[in-house]
Write an enzyme that holds these catalytic residues in place. Structure first.
Site, PDB file in Angstrom:
ATOM      1  CE1 TYR A  57      -4.197   0.483  -0.351  1.00 14.97           C
ATOM      2  CE2 TYR A  57      -4.218  -1.620   0.883  1.00 14.97           C
ATOM      3  CZ  TYR A  57      -5.063  -0.897   0.067  1.00 14.97           C
ATOM      4  OH  TYR A  57      -6.162  -1.068  -0.195  1.00 14.97           O
ATOM      5  CD  GLU A  59      -4.843   4.594   0.868  1.00 17.05           C
ATOM      6  OE1 GLU A  59      -4.650   5.269   1.907  1.00 17.05           O
ATOM      7  OE2 GLU A  59      -5.865   4.006   0.423  1.00 17.05           O
ATOM      8  CG  ASP A 208      -8.102  11.082 -23.733  1.00 19.27           C
ATOM      9  OD1 ASP A 208      -7.250  10.406 -23.911  1.00 19.27           O
ATOM     10  OD2 ASP A 208      -9.359  10.730 -23.502  1.00 19.27           O
ATOM     11  CB  THR A 234      -4.117   4.807 -22.128  1.00 15.02           C
ATOM     12  OG1 THR A 234      -3.946   4.609 -23.598  1.00 15.02           O
ATOM     13  CG2 THR A 234      -5.719   4.903 -21.955  1.00 15.02           C
ATOM     14  CE  LYS A 237      -6.713   2.959 -25.267  1.00 16.96           C
ATOM     15  NZ  LYS A 237      -7.743   3.778 -25.602  1.00 16.96           N
ATOM     16  NE  ARG A 243      -5.220  -3.762 -20.328  1.00 17.84           N
ATOM     17  CZ  ARG A 243      -5.721  -3.035 -21.496  1.00 17.84           C
ATOM     18  NH1 ARG A 243      -6.618  -2.396 -21.438  1.00 17.84           N
ATOM     19  NH2 ARG A 243      -5.337  -3.854 -22.526  1.00 17.84           N
TER      20      ARG A 243
HETATM   21  C1  LIG Z   1      -8.749   4.093 -24.641  1.00 20.72           C
HETATM   22  C2  LIG Z   1      -9.206   5.528 -24.417  1.00 20.72           C
HETATM   23  C3  LIG Z   1      -9.726   5.883 -23.172  1.00 20.72           C
HETATM   24  C4  LIG Z   1      -9.731   4.948 -21.978  1.00 20.72           C
HETATM   25  O1  LIG Z   1      -8.835   4.368 -21.677  1.00 20.72           O
HETATM   26  P1  LIG Z   1      -9.174   2.943 -20.587  1.00 20.72           P
HETATM   27  O2  LIG Z   1      -7.663   2.659 -20.044  1.00 20.72           O
HETATM   28  O3  LIG Z   1      -9.553   1.920 -21.117  1.00 20.72           O
HETATM   29  O4  LIG Z   1     -10.039   3.444 -19.419  1.00 20.72           O
HETATM   30  C5  LIG Z   1      -9.828   7.336 -23.021  1.00 20.72           C
HETATM   31  N1  LIG Z   1      -9.850   8.241 -23.943  1.00 20.72           N
HETATM   32  C6  LIG Z   1      -9.569   7.774 -25.380  1.00 20.72           C
HETATM   33  C7  LIG Z   1      -9.710   9.047 -26.579  1.00 20.72           C
HETATM   34  C8  LIG Z   1      -9.185   6.469 -25.322  1.00 20.72           C
HETATM   35  O5  LIG Z   1      -9.170   6.245 -26.952  1.00 20.72           O
END
Ligand SMILES: *Cc1c(COP(=O)(O)O)cnc(C)c1O
Length: 425
Positions: A57, A59, A208, A234, A237, A243
């Site tokens: 933990y 936090e 984002d 994220t 990707k 992840r």
């Molecule tokens: C994949 C994605 C997310 C979310 O990611 P998670 O890890 O699945 O919650 C947020 N914004 C965009 C534009 C995405 O393509």
């Protein structure tokens, strides 16, 4: 993977679970991964995520933890934050969000009040559920207004962001925040244009970059900095890490609010094994080889796109500038749905996802589109010539309408090709 007791405790102790883990290893090794949001991580990232750092933990933040025994974790998180700042050229990074969606939630709760208006792309045109879908926190507790793509075929930039319409929507609705960055948008995002509109209507700009983070890090997509006030992403990707999520900015006041919103606002203990994986991933992305990787992703996506266009498929917006493309299946075959294409291709060992296209006449469970991405295949070592082979596989399966014999033949050729390009090991 070995199945003896010492080197493989899961196989020895829990064959019921191990069976499926082994099957998954086989699946990943012998199929073509074209889902644009997926990748294959390095053995070093994998090791971090499967490490003893899961036991603690921690936090709080480095130097300000709520539990004893956190010194090693402070170093790991500091390394992750420092590398993130260097990689993306910013001053503040929070590496604790468990996912991209929770990173976005933290930004909303840090910078908006419930009921506040924000602007995002029409969701069915490539946005993410956390950008204002009605059943998501973002649409339930906040008020989304949407800007469109260009839907007029005769216009330049057909199916690309309509920046003039975006400006008009924002000047009218006066959102507190403008979101850009998408899940199925194949073109470069002009962050400077978004910032100009944000300034004009007194809004914050949030980028984002979940999908394109690896391309930004590798220098093949323009950076959202210095234009965006807040950048979320994220890490799993195109960035090819574990992840997870991350939030970055250049403003100390905003950074403080975001840290509070992540913990204790939304999350408890951070996933420190995953944060170690993020640190390792950022270390990889800072190496010169990662720039080559990012360049190759875009070259490969363009090669796949050109080969599909050459086989009479229409691509949304006519092509791609990044790692992904959206195939409008209607031109090739008016009867063909995204759902059928996805399932036929899967039986040939080609993993994709159905995806709505702009103004899609079919419902989301069917769709008229297929989203394809090049990041995972590029990790395996695919170059342009293999991408042309992939286009050929796809066309044979779809032209034969998923005929079983054709799928089986292609499945064999896919396995042969995969055997020549092993997963990272
Ligand atoms: C994949 C994605 C997310 C979310 O990611 P998670 O890890 O699945 O919650 C947020 N914004 C965009 C534009 C995405 O393509």
């Amino acid at each position: 993977m070995s199945t003896d007791t010492a080197s493989n405790p899961i196989a020895a102790q829990d064959p019921e679970v191990w069976r499926w883990m082994e099957a998954e290893q086989q699946r990943q090794a012998s199929t073509l991964e074209l889902i644009a949001s997926e990748n294959h991580v390095s053995p070093a990232v994998m090791q971090a995520v499967g490490s003893n750092l899961t036991n603690k933990y921690a936090e709080g933040y480095p130097g300000r933890r709520y539990y004893g025994g956190c010194e090693n974790y402070d170093h790991v998180e500091d390394i992750a934050r420092d590398r993130a700042k260097e990689l993306f050229g910013c001053q503040f990074a929070n590496v604790q969000p468990h996912s991209g969606a929770s990173a976005n939630a933290a930004v909303f709760f840090a910078l908006l009040q419930p009921g506040d208006t924000f602007a995002s792309l029409v969701l069915s045109d490539g946005g993410h559920l956390s950008h204002g879908m009605k059943i998501n926190f973002s649409g339930k507790y906040f008020h989304p207004v949407h800007y469109p793509l260009k839907y007029d075929r005769s216009q330049d930039g057909y199916e690309q962001i309509d920046y003039d319409a975006m400006r008009a929507v924002c000047l009218e609705a006066k959102p507190k925040m403008i979101l850009c960055g998408y899940s199925a948008y194949p073109r470069v995002i002009d962050f400077a244009k978004f910032r100009a509109v944000a300034d004009e209507c007194g809004a914050l700009l949030m980028a984002d970059i979940a999908h394109i983070a690896g391309l930004v890090a590798g220098g093949v997509h323009p950076s959202p900095f210095p234009h965006a006030h807040i950048v979320t992403t994220t890490t799993h990707k195109t960035l090819r890490g574990p992840r997870g999520g991350m939030i970055m900015c250049n403003d100390e006041e905003i950074a403080k609010k975001i840290d509070k919103a992540v913990f204790p606002g939304l999350q408890g203990g951070p996933l420190m094994h995953v944060i170690a994986g993020k640190a390792v991933c950022y270390g990889e992305a800072l190496k010169p080889e990662f720039k080559q990787y990012a360049r190759q992703i875009v070259d490969n996506a363009k090669a796949l796109a050109a080969a599909l266009v050459g086989r009479n498929y229409r691509l949304v917006s006519g092509g791609t500038d990044n790692h992904l493309m959206l195939v409008d299946l209607q031109q090739k075959d008016a009867e063909l749905t995204g759902a059928d294409a996805e399932s036929w291709l899967e039986s040939a060992g080609i993993i994709t996802n159905k995806n709505g296209i702009p103004k899609d006449p079919r419902p989301p469970v069917q769709t008229s589109g297929l989203r394809l991405g090049a990041a995972a295949l590029t990790t395996r070592g695919f170059k342009q010539s293999q991408m042309v082979q992939v286009a050929d596989f796809i066309d044979r399966v779809l032209s034969a309408k998923g005929d079983e014999k054709v799928c089986a033949t292609v499945r064999g050729e896919v396995a042969d090709l995969c055997a020549q390009f092993p997963l990272p090991h």
